[in-house]
Structures are given as C-alpha cells and as structure tokens.
Design a protein around this motif. Sequence first.
Motif, short mmCIF file in Angstrom:
data_model
loop_
_atom_site.label_atom_id
_atom_site.label_comp_id
_atom_site.label_asym_id
_atom_site.label_seq_id
_atom_site.Cartn_x
_atom_site.Cartn_y
_atom_site.Cartn_z
N LEU A 35 0.85 -1.19 0.00
CA LEU A 35 0.00 0.00 0.00
C LEU A 35 0.89 1.24 0.00
CD1 LEU A 35 -2.50 -1.15 2.79
CD2 LEU A 35 -2.54 -1.70 0.35
N VAL A 90 -8.95 -0.74 -0.74
CA VAL A 90 -7.93 -1.77 -0.56
C VAL A 90 -8.57 -3.15 -0.46
CG1 VAL A 90 -6.21 -2.69 1.06
CG2 VAL A 90 -6.19 -0.25 0.45
N GLY A 114 -0.61 4.86 3.24
CA GLY A 114 -1.02 3.46 3.22
C GLY A 114 -1.11 2.81 4.58
#
Length: 219
Positions: A35, A90, A114
């Motif tokens: 991420l 996500v 992230g």
Amino acid sequence: MAQIINGQIERNEYSSIPYTWIRGGQPNKSICIMLPGLGYTTQRPLFHYATNICVNHNIDILHINYQYSQNEHFKKLSEPEQDQWMYDDVMATAHEVLKEQEYEQSFLLSKSLGTIPMAKEWTDRSLENTVSGIWLTPLLKDNNVYQAILNTELPSLVVIGDKDPHFIDDRVATLKHNQLVSIVVIPNADHSLELKGDITATMDAIKEVTLKIQEFIQR
C-alpha cells in the motif's frame, strides 16, 4: 519467470483502483500486499527493492495503486470518510484479485498514507492468514495508526526517520514496549527516508531499510 498482471477495479463511479499483481512462475504460498503513500508510489525505491526481495523469496506481490491526489470526489470527503474509503478500496481490490487464490499466508507492507488502511485492517482482520506487517514511515500522529501498532498481535517492522514530521519520540519509545514490534529509526531521514542534500547517505539509508525488510521477511 514472474508473471505481471495489470488491471483495474471499479468499486463505484468515483473509485477506480489500478493494481499490479506479480506472480511467480510456479504457485507460491505467500503474498505481500503493498500500500503506497500519497506521492510515494510503488515505483519508488523502497517499494522497488521490497518487491524484488519478495520475488527472490517466492512471495507473490499485489501493488494497490490508488491515486487519491487525482480524485476530486475523495478530496471533498471528511477525514473519517477518507479513511473508510481507502480501506474499502484496498479490501475490494484485494478480495477481487485474490478471490480464486489460496495463499497460506499474507504480509502487508505500507508507507505513509497506506498505513491508515493497514491500521484498520489490523483491527478488522478482513484478510485471511495475515502473519506480519511492515510499516514504512507510519503516520504516528494518527491515533488509529499508533494504536494499531502499539497493540499489534502480529510481528511488525516499523521504519521511520527522526526528521519525519510524524516522528514522535514518546510514541516511538512506547511502541518498543510491544515485543512484537521491531523499530528502525534512520537518523536525519525525512518522510521519504531521504537525508536532505546528502545523496550518498540517502542511498545508505535505503540499503539499511532494504536489508531490514529482507531480514524481517526471512524470519
């Protein structure tokens, strides 16, 4: 030889999430979901080397390449709404891409922005078989991120520079109380883990972080 699959998930009319799925030539048992930050993409050095480490250790990789700096609808949301939006993006991407895969274990690696959806995942546990996490320059000013790392029950590696605006000495010291958390502080490094004006020192820092990631994954 690794297989690289690029695609895009359309979660709703305002949310389109590009991804890159890197698979080994033979089926692998593990995957690392990465991420990125707001401006620090998966093409930048830390993700590039982390990806290579995973490939070398027979770990598949999923880059979730959200692009929030270009999403005007996202920018208008409140902070809690943005946090939930990122997490939904996500999870939608991970579940859709990996729905027919049977990985025995998952790693999460995040940087900066992230770390917000990663912190929520540490609480919600939507992904199966997550075994550990790597937090690069976590947003320690965010209480959800800080509490997620502080109370983690999974082995976690935290890397941050002491010139990072999110470096809070008291919080970093408190995180050390959790024996599952390994902390690496890079002296004079900023939020990009770079040392301003010193390219050689920056390269040394990247090397140190890369080695720490490799050691952590090899555990």
